[in-house]
Motif scaffolding. Structure first.
Motif, PDB file in Angstrom:
ATOM      1  N   ASN A  57       3.526 -10.707  53.966  1.00 29.39           N
ATOM      2  CA  ASN A  57       2.237 -10.203  54.474  1.00 29.39           C
ATOM      3  C   ASN A  57       1.760  -8.902  53.825  1.00 29.39           C
ATOM      4  N   VAL A  58       2.242  -8.589  52.616  1.00 25.84           N
ATOM      5  CA  VAL A  58       1.786  -7.371  51.928  1.00 25.84           C
ATOM      6  C   VAL A  58       0.763  -7.776  50.866  1.00 25.84           C
ATOM      7  N   ASN A 108      -0.772  -4.266  55.285  1.00 23.61           N
ATOM      8  CA  ASN A 108       0.095  -5.184  56.014  1.00 23.61           C
ATOM      9  C   ASN A 108      -0.825  -6.147  56.749  1.00 23.61           C
ATOM     10  N   LEU A 119      -0.946   0.225  54.558  1.00 21.02           N
ATOM     11  CA  LEU A 119       0.403   0.758  54.305  1.00 21.02           C
ATOM     12  C   LEU A 119       0.320   1.946  53.359  1.00 21.02           C
ATOM     13  N   GLU A 161      10.663  -7.910  54.750  1.00 21.27           N
ATOM     14  CA  GLU A 161       9.522  -7.700  55.644  1.00 21.27           C
ATOM     15  C   GLU A 161       8.715  -6.517  55.105  1.00 21.27           C
ATOM     16  N   ALA A 162       7.483  -6.403  55.547  1.00 15.15           N
ATOM     17  CA  ALA A 162       6.587  -5.356  55.046  1.00 15.15           C
ATOM     18  C   ALA A 162       7.159  -3.958  55.277  1.00 15.15           C
ATOM     19  N   ASP A 163       7.710  -3.730  56.479  1.00 12.57           N
ATOM     20  CA  ASP A 163       8.213  -2.378  56.782  1.00 12.57           C
ATOM     21  C   ASP A 163       9.473  -2.058  55.983  1.00 12.57           C
TER      22      ASP A 163
END
Length: 471
Positions: free
Chosen positions: A145-146, A160, A167, A374-376
């Protein structure tokens, strides 16, 4: 007398072939907008093409199997209030596509596996953060999802999409219009080209330009750059005399090019499509009627000309199929979707082989649809190479997967850094939104069935009257 030694390469005999007429997509009003993007995006399920649309921007999404003539009333994806300039399929979800527009917004869409009855008008989410037109989109190759966008405001924003938040915003690195942006293999670096004639390598999480080269190509016309699997940068541009030129650069030593070759004199910007598995780069010029392809190796002269696929009609744009969408049983190593004025024509690149067995050397494991991070995790500094899959048994796209958008915590005291959400995304959970869409589709189909049943009854009555009359 010395004999010339022929360079050994399994790709020396790659040849291109246009698909048969019945495999093309006819009667598509391809966009006439003046913009140097490819106007076409393709994945193993769908073909998406930016089209002409009155009073806004639109693109059409067709299942790959829906070849032939396209009905003039075929549903479009509409929602932008100005022309669509770029589209890009999510590499980790074949039903999700992002679109960028002259209206300054980015919209992310969920495309159903069935053919919709009417235009798709509600995006999953609308991303608003640019102050001018948005002309470049690129999904992160390994993080879920980035999405990256670049606009006419000379700003790059990394979003994101799962939350709609910004982000990272890179807003003081480019003094002029950004011409191209490309991620490296694991998404840790960006290569950008700009109207100021500078090629930059950027670490987006540190917000730093880690290397740059002024006038990689000396001409004023737009430059393009892509990362190779060795970490080099392949560029296309123009000489001072407006000749088209290609270059290969080592970011650790930007002083001298690894390779620099002049090509021909033409105005069309060369769009490079790079296949990391074979290390072949395909050059498609807008307005050209040919595709030239080169193999990049570690032996001089480093960029080796292979061949040219030529046709009669000029190309308005070009789609490039990911490796997992190719037919491995036919030794297909690349497939393009060439846009004409009113149609889209597949072009297949093949390595001739006599054996029908799976060719391991042509198909190393290739990036699959699963994200590695994941994005984070990516934002916190982690890097991961793409999750690879084998194509030995072919590739079957997974069933429809829904992109879920989760709102950030409204009690969070930090000022919002992200964009405003679209009405559909902010007013209801995605599941509710999808449920309403499905109910609407079912209702519309029922109405169609009722109309057909009434027509059948009417025809049966007419038939009965005719039979009675003959008796």
């Amino acid at each position: 007398m010395s004999r010339r030694v022929v360079r050994q390469s399994k790709f020396r005999h790659v040849f291109g072939q246009a698909a048969k007429a019945d495999q093309a997509y006819e009667d598509i009003r391809v966009s006439k907008v003046t913009w140097d993007s490819s106007f076409c995006a393709v994945n193993p399920k769908f073909l998406a093409i930016i089209v002409e649309a009155g009073g806004g921007g639109a693109f059409i999404v067709l299942p790959l199997a829906k070849t032939g003539r396209v009905d003039k009333n075929y549903p479009l994806v509409t929602g932008h209030t100005a022309p669509v300039l770029d589209i890009d399929w999510c590499p980790h979800n074949d039903n999700v596509i992002a679109s960028a527009s002259d209206d300054t917004t980015i919209m992310v869409w969920q495309i159903p596996d069935y053919t919709p009855v009417r235009n798709i008008t509600e995006p999953i989410i609308t991303l608003e953060g640019h102050s001018k037109r948005v002309g470049i989109l690129s999904w992160h190759p390994t993080a879920r999802n980035v999405l990256l966008s670049a606009g006419g405001d000379n700003v790059i924003i990394i979003w994101n999409v799962g939350t709609g938040e910004v982000l990272l915003s890179l807003d003081d690195m480019h003094p002029d219009v950004i011409h191209s942006v490309c991620w490296n293999t694991n998404g840790s670096l960006l290569a950008t080209t700009c109207k100021d004639k500078t090629l930059r390598i950027i670490d987006p999480r540190k917000g730093q330009v880690v290397a740059e080269r002024f006038a990689a190509h000396e001409g004023m016309r737009p430059m393009r750059a892509v990362f190779t699997r060795q970490g080099h940068i392949f560029t296309t541009g123009f000489t001072r005399m407006s000749q088209r030129e290609l270059g290969l650069w080592d970011p650790n030593n930007f002083e001298e090019p690894v390779a620099l070759q002049e090509m021909d004199t033409s105005n069309g910007v060369l769009l490079p499509f790079y296949d990391a598995d074979s290390s072949i780069v395909y050059l498609c010029g807008k307005g050209d009627s040919s595709i030239r392809y080169f193999e990049i190796t570690e032996e001089p002269p480093f960029v080796h000309y292979l061949n040219t696929f030529s046709s009669k009609e000029p190309q308005r744009g070009m789609g490039f199929m990911p490796k997992r969408g190719l037919d491995v049983s036919k030794c297909e190593i690349a497939r393009f979707y060439k846009l004409h004025e009113r149609k889209c024509e597949p072009i297949v690149m093949t390595v001739p082989r006599k054996s029908d067995l799976f060719q391991d050397d042509l198909y190393p494991d290739t990036p699959g649809p699963e994200p590695a991070l994941e994005a984070d995790e990516w934002l916190s500094g982690q890097d991961a190479d793409p999750v690879l899959i084998s194509l030995r048994d072919g590739y079957v796209p997974p069933k429809h997967r829904e992109l879920r958008v989760t709102k950030p915590n409204i009690l969070d005291v930090r000022p919002p850094s992200g964009p405003r959400r679209s009405q559909s995304a902010s007013n209801a959970p995605l599941s509710q939104h999808t449920l309403e869409t499905l109910l609407e589709e079912i209702k519309a189909l029922r109405e169609q069935v009722q109309a057909q049943e009434q027509r059948i009854t009417s025809l049966e009555n007419m038939l009965c009257e005719l039979v009675d009359g003959t008796d």
